[in-house]
Design a protein around this motif. Sequence first.
Motif, PDB file in Angstrom:
ATOM      1  N   ARG A  79       0.913  -1.223   0.056  1.00  9.62           N
ATOM      2  CA  ARG A  79       0.141  -0.039  -0.014  1.00  9.62           C
ATOM      3  C   ARG A  79       0.934   1.265  -0.047  1.00  9.62           C
ATOM      4  O   ARG A  79       1.750   1.456   0.703  1.00  9.62           O
ATOM      5  CB  ARG A  79      -0.849   0.016   1.317  1.00  9.62           C
ATOM      6  CG  ARG A  79      -1.881  -1.152   1.264  1.00  9.62           C
ATOM      7  CD  ARG A  79      -2.783  -1.231   2.583  1.00  9.62           C
ATOM      8  NE  ARG A  79      -3.693  -2.520   2.543  1.00  9.62           N
ATOM      9  CZ  ARG A  79      -3.235  -3.743   2.375  1.00  9.62           C
ATOM     10  NH1 ARG A  79      -1.934  -4.206   2.584  1.00  9.62           N
ATOM     11  NH2 ARG A  79      -4.339  -4.655   2.481  1.00  9.62           N
ATOM     12  N   PHE A  80       0.697   2.038  -0.992  1.00 11.89           N
ATOM     13  CA  PHE A  80       1.581   3.269  -1.285  1.00 11.89           C
ATOM     14  C   PHE A  80       1.066   4.400  -0.579  1.00 11.89           C
ATOM     15  O   PHE A  80      -0.069   5.084  -1.065  1.00 11.89           O
ATOM     16  CB  PHE A  80       2.050   3.222  -2.720  1.00 11.89           C
ATOM     17  CG  PHE A  80       2.661   2.202  -3.190  1.00 11.89           C
ATOM     18  CD1 PHE A  80       4.139   2.250  -3.064  1.00 11.89           C
ATOM     19  CD2 PHE A  80       2.228   1.182  -3.875  1.00 11.89           C
ATOM     20  CE1 PHE A  80       4.803   1.184  -3.664  1.00 11.89           C
ATOM     21  CE2 PHE A  80       2.863   0.110  -4.318  1.00 11.89           C
ATOM     22  CZ  PHE A  80       4.209   0.212  -4.060  1.00 11.89           C
ATOM     23  N   PHE A  81       1.532   5.009   0.412  1.00 14.90           N
ATOM     24  CA  PHE A  81       0.935   6.354   0.952  1.00 14.90           C
ATOM     25  C   PHE A  81       1.906   7.391   0.643  1.00 14.90           C
ATOM     26  O   PHE A  81       3.200   7.599   0.733  1.00 14.90           O
ATOM     27  CB  PHE A  81       1.253   6.247   2.421  1.00 14.90           C
ATOM     28  CG  PHE A  81       0.135   5.318   3.083  1.00 14.90           C
ATOM     29  CD1 PHE A  81      -0.908   5.827   3.572  1.00 14.90           C
ATOM     30  CD2 PHE A  81       0.501   4.031   3.249  1.00 14.90           C
ATOM     31  CE1 PHE A  81      -1.903   5.116   4.233  1.00 14.90           C
ATOM     32  CE2 PHE A  81      -0.461   3.137   3.988  1.00 14.90           C
ATOM     33  CZ  PHE A  81      -1.797   3.486   4.538  1.00 14.90           C
ATOM     34  N   ALA A  87       4.423  10.797   7.777  1.00 18.53           N
ATOM     35  CA  ALA A  87       3.103  10.490   8.522  1.00 18.53           C
ATOM     36  C   ALA A  87       3.336   9.741   9.784  1.00 18.53           C
ATOM     37  O   ALA A  87       4.387   9.026   9.823  1.00 18.53           O
ATOM     38  CB  ALA A  87       2.013   9.767   7.563  1.00 18.53           C
ATOM     39  N   THR A  88       2.688   9.729  10.818  1.00 17.11           N
ATOM     40  CA  THR A  88       2.534   8.999  12.009  1.00 17.11           C
ATOM     41  C   THR A  88       2.131   7.636  11.635  1.00 17.11           C
ATOM     42  O   THR A  88       1.127   7.332  10.764  1.00 17.11           O
ATOM     43  CB  THR A  88       1.695   9.793  13.089  1.00 17.11           C
ATOM     44  OG1 THR A  88       0.343   9.661  12.778  1.00 17.11           O
ATOM     45  CG2 THR A  88       2.426  11.072  13.287  1.00 17.11           C
ATOM     46  N   ILE A  95      -5.971   5.741   7.745  1.00 13.96           N
ATOM     47  CA  ILE A  95      -6.128   5.870   6.458  1.00 13.96           C
ATOM     48  C   ILE A  95      -6.245   4.328   5.683  1.00 13.96           C
ATOM     49  O   ILE A  95      -7.230   4.154   4.817  1.00 13.96           O
ATOM     50  CB  ILE A  95      -5.150   6.717   5.678  1.00 13.96           C
ATOM     51  CG1 ILE A  95      -5.427   8.183   6.149  1.00 13.96           C
ATOM     52  CG2 ILE A  95      -5.431   6.738   4.232  1.00 13.96           C
ATOM     53  CD1 ILE A  95      -4.094   9.142   6.088  1.00 13.96           C
ATOM     54  N   GLN A  96      -5.589   3.577   6.201  1.00 16.52           N
ATOM     55  CA  GLN A  96      -5.524   2.123   5.804  1.00 16.52           C
ATOM     56  C   GLN A  96      -6.941   1.681   5.758  1.00 16.52           C
ATOM     57  O   GLN A  96      -7.356   0.933   4.811  1.00 16.52           O
ATOM     58  CB  GLN A  96      -4.459   1.380   6.179  1.00 16.52           C
ATOM     59  CG  GLN A  96      -4.383   0.038   5.871  1.00 16.52           C
ATOM     60  CD  GLN A  96      -3.159  -0.882   5.793  1.00 16.52           C
ATOM     61  OE1 GLN A  96      -1.955  -0.200   6.130  1.00 16.52           O
ATOM     62  NE2 GLN A  96      -3.265  -2.082   6.352  1.00 16.52           N
ATOM     63  N   GLN A  97      -7.373   1.787   6.976  1.00 16.13           N
ATOM     64  CA  GLN A  97      -8.902   1.220   7.223  1.00 16.13           C
ATOM     65  C   GLN A  97      -9.895   1.797   6.328  1.00 16.13           C
ATOM     66  O   GLN A  97     -10.810   0.984   6.027  1.00 16.13           O
ATOM     67  CB  GLN A  97      -9.052   1.265   8.699  1.00 16.13           C
ATOM     68  CG  GLN A  97      -8.415   0.573   9.779  1.00 16.13           C
ATOM     69  CD  GLN A  97      -7.865  -0.854   9.273  1.00 16.13           C
ATOM     70  OE1 GLN A  97      -9.076  -1.658   8.860  1.00 16.13           O
ATOM     71  NE2 GLN A  97      -6.775  -1.176   9.290  1.00 16.13           N
ATOM     72  N   HIS A  98      -9.743   3.175   6.316  1.00 15.29           N
ATOM     73  CA  HIS A  98     -10.873   3.828   5.363  1.00 15.29           C
ATOM     74  C   HIS A  98     -10.681   3.111   4.127  1.00 15.29           C
ATOM     75  O   HIS A  98     -11.693   2.990   3.167  1.00 15.29           O
ATOM     76  CB  HIS A  98     -10.690   5.195   5.505  1.00 15.29           C
ATOM     77  CG  HIS A  98     -11.398   5.848   6.668  1.00 15.29           C
ATOM     78  ND1 HIS A  98     -10.621   5.936   7.748  1.00 15.29           N
ATOM     79  CD2 HIS A  98     -12.504   6.333   6.603  1.00 15.29           C
ATOM     80  CE1 HIS A  98     -11.581   6.507   8.660  1.00 15.29           C
ATOM     81  NE2 HIS A  98     -12.716   6.613   8.017  1.00 15.29           N
ATOM     82  N   SER A 174      -7.397  13.885   7.595  1.00 15.97           N
ATOM     83  CA  SER A 174      -6.990  14.627   8.838  1.00 15.97           C
ATOM     84  C   SER A 174      -5.572  14.364   9.166  1.00 15.97           C
ATOM     85  O   SER A 174      -5.143  14.197  10.422  1.00 15.97           O
ATOM     86  CB  SER A 174      -7.728  14.018  10.088  1.00 15.97           C
ATOM     87  OG  SER A 174      -9.398  14.460  10.116  1.00 15.97           O
ATOM     88  N   ALA A 175      -4.755  14.268   8.159  1.00  8.47           N
ATOM     89  CA  ALA A 175      -3.135  14.222   8.411  1.00  8.47           C
ATOM     90  C   ALA A 175      -2.531  14.851   7.043  1.00  8.47           C
ATOM     91  O   ALA A 175      -2.709  14.507   6.041  1.00  8.47           O
ATOM     92  CB  ALA A 175      -2.922  12.838   8.048  1.00  8.47           C
ATOM     93  N   SER A 176      -2.024  16.113   7.537  1.00  9.73           N
ATOM     94  CA  SER A 176      -1.550  16.883   6.215  1.00  9.73           C
ATOM     95  C   SER A 176      -0.501  16.552   5.467  1.00  9.73           C
ATOM     96  O   SER A 176      -0.101  16.558   4.389  1.00  9.73           O
ATOM     97  CB  SER A 176      -1.102  18.316   6.956  1.00  9.73           C
ATOM     98  OG  SER A 176      -0.273  18.237   7.728  1.00  9.73           O
TER      99      SER A 176
END
Length: 409
Positions: A79-81, A87-88, A95-98, A174-176
């Motif tokens: 999974r590519f963020f 990021a924390t 975000i992975q759960q969404h 909710s994570a800039s």
Amino acid sequence: MAARTPGFQPLQLTQARLARGLTRVALATAVKRSAPSVSKWESGQQTPDPEALEALARTLKVPRDYFLNLPFETGERARFFRSMANATKRSRERIQQHLLWLQRLSHDLQTWVDLPPPNVPDLGGADFQQLQDSEIEDAAARVREQWGLWRAPVPDLLLVMENAGIVVGRCSFSASSIDGVSHWSLADDRPYVLLSSDKRNAVRSRFDAAHELGHLVLHRQVDQSALTHRDEFKELENQAHRFASAFLMPAEGFVNELPEVSLEAFRTLKPRWGVSIGAMIYRCKDLGLITEEHAGRLFKYISARGWVRAEPEDERLALEQPRLMERSIRLLLTQGGYSVEQLLAELRLHPKDIEALAGLPAGLLSNRREQVQLLPTPKLKTGAVHEARAEVVAFPGRKTETAGQRNRA
């Protein structure tokens, strides 16, 4: 002995908690239970009593039946963020759960609706570290050719991606420090992209989508472990960035329309090509039209004009929106024989989460009054309600053509 909940799925609780960004201690406090109790529920050692289950559903904003759903597996592909390095861990988990909810929503909808088949080539090769810039340019050109885009600007990137079978969703991160995430799900062998709805800048969001497309095209075979090494992660991000630039601004088409390398020329081309002035400067440097020193001077001019945070035309350009999930849900409600209540019972997610992930207007599922006004459902003949419902349940494999398939751009 306290009553328990037969069929309770511990992993569903863990995933809902992570999706809401809560620790076990915070969740325990909210439902007025002990942290060890929450730990035992998540480990499967115990199941919550009915009162605790109600409290969990209320706190985590999921239906009670959500906890009875079998866990949904999408495989171990990476999974590519975008900007993951900054990021924390908690932000990535949330975000992975969404993303998982988007994938499950899509998978469930595909029980009744045919989506466009995936048409995304795998062009990365066995070892991403061997990829050259010229190969990335060629990969972007091949995808454009395969999708019939050639050298012209892409008017609506998300529509093009959805027509290629990529399911795209948006939600608040909710994570800039995170702009998007992509993953190729093995559950339905389909690519997914989830973008932040917090970013309201149209051209930057388009570049985020193109960046994630780069991962899907170039890095399908990359192992998740590569993302834990700073140098390898940086290389993966640079390659996806190069792909996005080449895909949105194909060398021949873009250069042919560029009268000169200047901020005013970039400002003129921005609405047509749908990319930022900064991205155009980088593209000119990549193509050898300007030196790194020249690019540096142009960025200084941008700063002097106050364009670092907001460029000209930003307010005028509309943010692209996904359509595929939204049209699929509308189709089921208007032609598939489903009421809102029946569909929500099948999907087992909070209405507001479905609205956000699927790109539905706020209130369409969560506000019954608004649902009646905006999305009328065809009436069934008197006495036919139970028969119609039974037919839908009896034939879960029934497929219905989506509006997206009939109206492909």
